[in-house]
Structure formats: C-alpha cells, structure tokens
Design a protein around this motif. Structure first.
Motif, PDB file in Angstrom:
ATOM      1  N   THR A 101      13.228 -45.560   6.140  1.00 24.17           N
ATOM      2  CA  THR A 101      13.437 -45.193   7.719  1.00 24.17           C
ATOM      3  C   THR A 101      14.579 -44.908   8.146  1.00 24.17           C
ATOM      4  O   THR A 101      14.889 -43.870   8.786  1.00 24.17           O
ATOM      5  CB  THR A 101      13.169 -46.541   8.271  1.00 24.17           C
ATOM      6  N   TYR A 105      15.105 -41.247  10.115  1.00 21.19           N
ATOM      7  CA  TYR A 105      15.648 -41.198  11.337  1.00 21.19           C
ATOM      8  C   TYR A 105      17.133 -40.611  11.233  1.00 21.19           C
ATOM      9  O   TYR A 105      17.422 -40.041  12.371  1.00 21.19           O
ATOM     10  CB  TYR A 105      15.566 -42.544  12.015  1.00 21.19           C
ATOM     11  N   LEU A 108      16.674 -37.144  11.718  1.00 23.47           N
ATOM     12  CA  LEU A 108      16.148 -36.646  13.195  1.00 23.47           C
ATOM     13  C   LEU A 108      14.487 -36.206  12.816  1.00 23.47           C
ATOM     14  O   LEU A 108      14.144 -35.477  13.217  1.00 23.47           O
ATOM     15  CB  LEU A 108      16.984 -35.471  13.912  1.00 23.47           C
ATOM     16  N   GLU A 110      10.605 -37.276  12.554  1.00 24.04           N
ATOM     17  CA  GLU A 110       9.387 -38.331  12.790  1.00 24.04           C
ATOM     18  C   GLU A 110       9.074 -38.857  11.793  1.00 24.04           C
ATOM     19  O   GLU A 110       9.316 -38.405  10.644  1.00 24.04           O
ATOM     20  CB  GLU A 110       8.350 -37.517  13.476  1.00 24.04           C
ATOM     21  N   LEU A 111       8.622 -40.085  11.787  1.00 23.02           N
ATOM     22  CA  LEU A 111       8.350 -40.995  10.680  1.00 23.02           C
ATOM     23  C   LEU A 111       7.307 -40.235   9.619  1.00 23.02           C
ATOM     24  O   LEU A 111       7.356 -40.211   8.627  1.00 23.02           O
ATOM     25  CB  LEU A 111       7.811 -42.418  10.970  1.00 23.02           C
ATOM     26  N   SER A 189      21.622 -38.505  19.454  1.00 21.14           N
ATOM     27  CA  SER A 189      21.146 -39.114  18.353  1.00 21.14           C
ATOM     28  C   SER A 189      20.808 -40.530  18.304  1.00 21.14           C
ATOM     29  O   SER A 189      19.865 -41.049  17.641  1.00 21.14           O
ATOM     30  CB  SER A 189      22.109 -38.773  17.017  1.00 21.14           C
ATOM     31  N   TRP A 192      17.369 -40.699  21.031  1.00 20.37           N
ATOM     32  CA  TRP A 192      16.112 -39.876  21.071  1.00 20.37           C
ATOM     33  C   TRP A 192      15.090 -40.702  20.637  1.00 20.37           C
ATOM     34  O   TRP A 192      13.884 -40.458  21.116  1.00 20.37           O
ATOM     35  CB  TRP A 192      16.192 -38.792  20.218  1.00 20.37           C
ATOM     36  N   GLN A 193      15.170 -41.672  19.622  1.00 21.48           N
ATOM     37  CA  GLN A 193      14.101 -42.525  19.245  1.00 21.48           C
ATOM     38  C   GLN A 193      13.510 -43.674  20.222  1.00 21.48           C
ATOM     39  O   GLN A 193      12.435 -43.783  20.599  1.00 21.48           O
ATOM     40  CB  GLN A 193      14.222 -43.369  17.993  1.00 21.48           C
ATOM     41  N   LYS A 194      14.746 -43.973  21.292  1.00 24.61           N
ATOM     42  CA  LYS A 194      14.383 -44.796  22.461  1.00 24.61           C
ATOM     43  C   LYS A 194      13.566 -44.326  23.510  1.00 24.61           C
ATOM     44  O   LYS A 194      12.802 -44.761  24.300  1.00 24.61           O
ATOM     45  CB  LYS A 194      15.593 -45.654  22.971  1.00 24.61           C
ATOM     46  N   HIS A 195      13.757 -42.902  23.524  1.00 23.84           N
ATOM     47  CA  HIS A 195      13.054 -42.012  24.769  1.00 23.84           C
ATOM     48  C   HIS A 195      11.770 -41.420  24.299  1.00 23.84           C
ATOM     49  O   HIS A 195      11.011 -41.095  25.275  1.00 23.84           O
ATOM     50  CB  HIS A 195      14.009 -40.855  24.867  1.00 23.84           C
ATOM     51  N   LYS A 196      11.183 -41.813  23.072  1.00 21.83           N
ATOM     52  CA  LYS A 196      10.047 -41.281  22.616  1.00 21.83           C
ATOM     53  C   LYS A 196       8.980 -41.985  23.415  1.00 21.83           C
ATOM     54  O   LYS A 196       9.174 -43.302  23.585  1.00 21.83           O
ATOM     55  CB  LYS A 196       9.971 -41.436  21.082  1.00 21.83           C
TER      56      LYS A 196
END
Length: 211
Positions: A101, A105, A108, A110-111, A189, A192-196
């Motif tokens: 992971t 991430y 940048l 997606e999983l 950077s 962006w994951q927190k904003h998904k």
C-alpha cells in the motif's frame, strides 16, 4: 543607469506598494515582471485560461503529459512499459522492502489500479511479494535482480528525458521552479487520500479558507 541604483529604485517602488514584503518577495516580484522572452509557437494549444491559476495548472498539466509521452518513448525496448512502472521500481528501490500500500499510495495510484500494475510487474519477474512478518494482512515488496537492472536502465533513460525537456532552463531557473512548487506537491500528496469521497466544494472551502 548604474545597476546598483536601478535595483535600489526598483526596491523602493516595491516597498511602497508592498510595505510588508521581504527581500525574497521582492526578488520573485522583480523576476515575474521582467520582459518575458518571446514564445515561439502556440501556448497551451491556443486555449489560454483567463484565470492565472488555471493557466499555470494547464501549463503544468501539459508539461506532465509531454513528459509521459517522451518518457514512454525513452523506455521503449526496456523491461518497463510506462513511466508509472519506473516510478514504482524507484520507490521500492529507495525503501528496500516497503508495504504494498505504501508503494501504491506513494505513487498516487488508487488501490485497485495500483494493485493491478504491481501484479503485472510481478508476473514479468520485476518484483517479489511476500507477507509482512509483523502484520500478516499486509504484503511487502522487493525488487528481483531483473527488477534492479530494469530500475537502473530506466533511471538512465528517464534522466536523459528530464534533461531534454528542461534543457532551455538555467540551473537557477530550475531551482526557483522547485522552490515555488514543492510545497504544493507536498501538501496535496499528504491530503488527497483524506479528501477521497468528500464533495469538492467542501474541500475547496476548507483549503481556500486556510489561507
């Protein structure tokens, strides 16, 4: 006019307009308002956004696309199919044996798309995946000898591509670009994951309100 006198006069004018400005602020302002070099060709495909933020992002975006196009040309004939694979190998090379992971991430992705790319690279013998000793639910990744060789060959190719694209900039201009843009890259950077999954307007209000 004597150059020293000229710069002092410029500073005086700037200080009147921006009394709280620092010397660094003045230097950026001075450079930004110098007579620009004539551009040969059409800027951003001829569709120039009226918003300066939009123009800057469009220039960055088009340079990014051009970098990808030329980088993929440079990688032709190597073990790497695209520049994203190069980025993945360099991340693993630097971190030695990162979590799956972290690689995804950190680049940048997606999983799901990151996992698919790693699986394809594993099938081609570039990376090896194994269970994390401390967390059996996690996977760690390391380069195979084939992957190590591909990482080095790719690095040589991508460095040549970078030198080609940035060839018209002086070393000082390159350092200035990095200085001006690096905080944006670091900031988003990390976010962006927190904003998904959130509404963009809410993110916008939060980020603009910070300033």
């Amino acid at each position: 006019m004597n150059k020293t006198v000229e710069i002092v006069n410029q500073w005086g004018q700037y200080e009147q307009q921006f009394p709280k400005g620092t010397i660094a602020d003045f230097c950026r302002h001075y450079l930004a308002h110098q007579q620009q070099n004539k551009t040969d060709g059409v800027l951003v495909g001829g569709v120039v956004p009226s918003l300066i933020d939009g123009l800057l992002m469009k220039i960055i975006g088009r340079i990014s696309k051009l970098n990808m196009a030329y980088a993929n040309m440079a990688l032709k004939g190597t073990e790497l199919n695209q520049i994203e694979e190069f980025g993945i190998l360099q991340t693993i090379r630097k971190e030695k044996n990162p979590k799956k992971t972290e690689v995804i991430y950190g680049n940048l992705f997606e999983l799901s798309s990151g996992t698919d790319m790693l699986n394809r690279m594993k099938k081609r013998g570039l990376i090896r995946e194994y269970a994390d000793d401390e967390d059996k639910r996690s996977k760690r990744i390391e380069l195979t000898p084939k992957g190590e060789k591909a990482a080095q060959v790719g690095l040589n190719k991508i460095e040549k591509n970078a030198r080609m694209l940035m060839n018209d900039l002086s070393a000082d201009d390159k350092q200035l670009c990095i200085q001006l843009l690096k905080n944006i890259e670091v900031k988003f950077s990390a976010l962006w994951q927190k904003h998904k999954g959130r509404e963009f307007d809410d993110i916008y209000e939060e980020m603009v309100r910070e300033k």
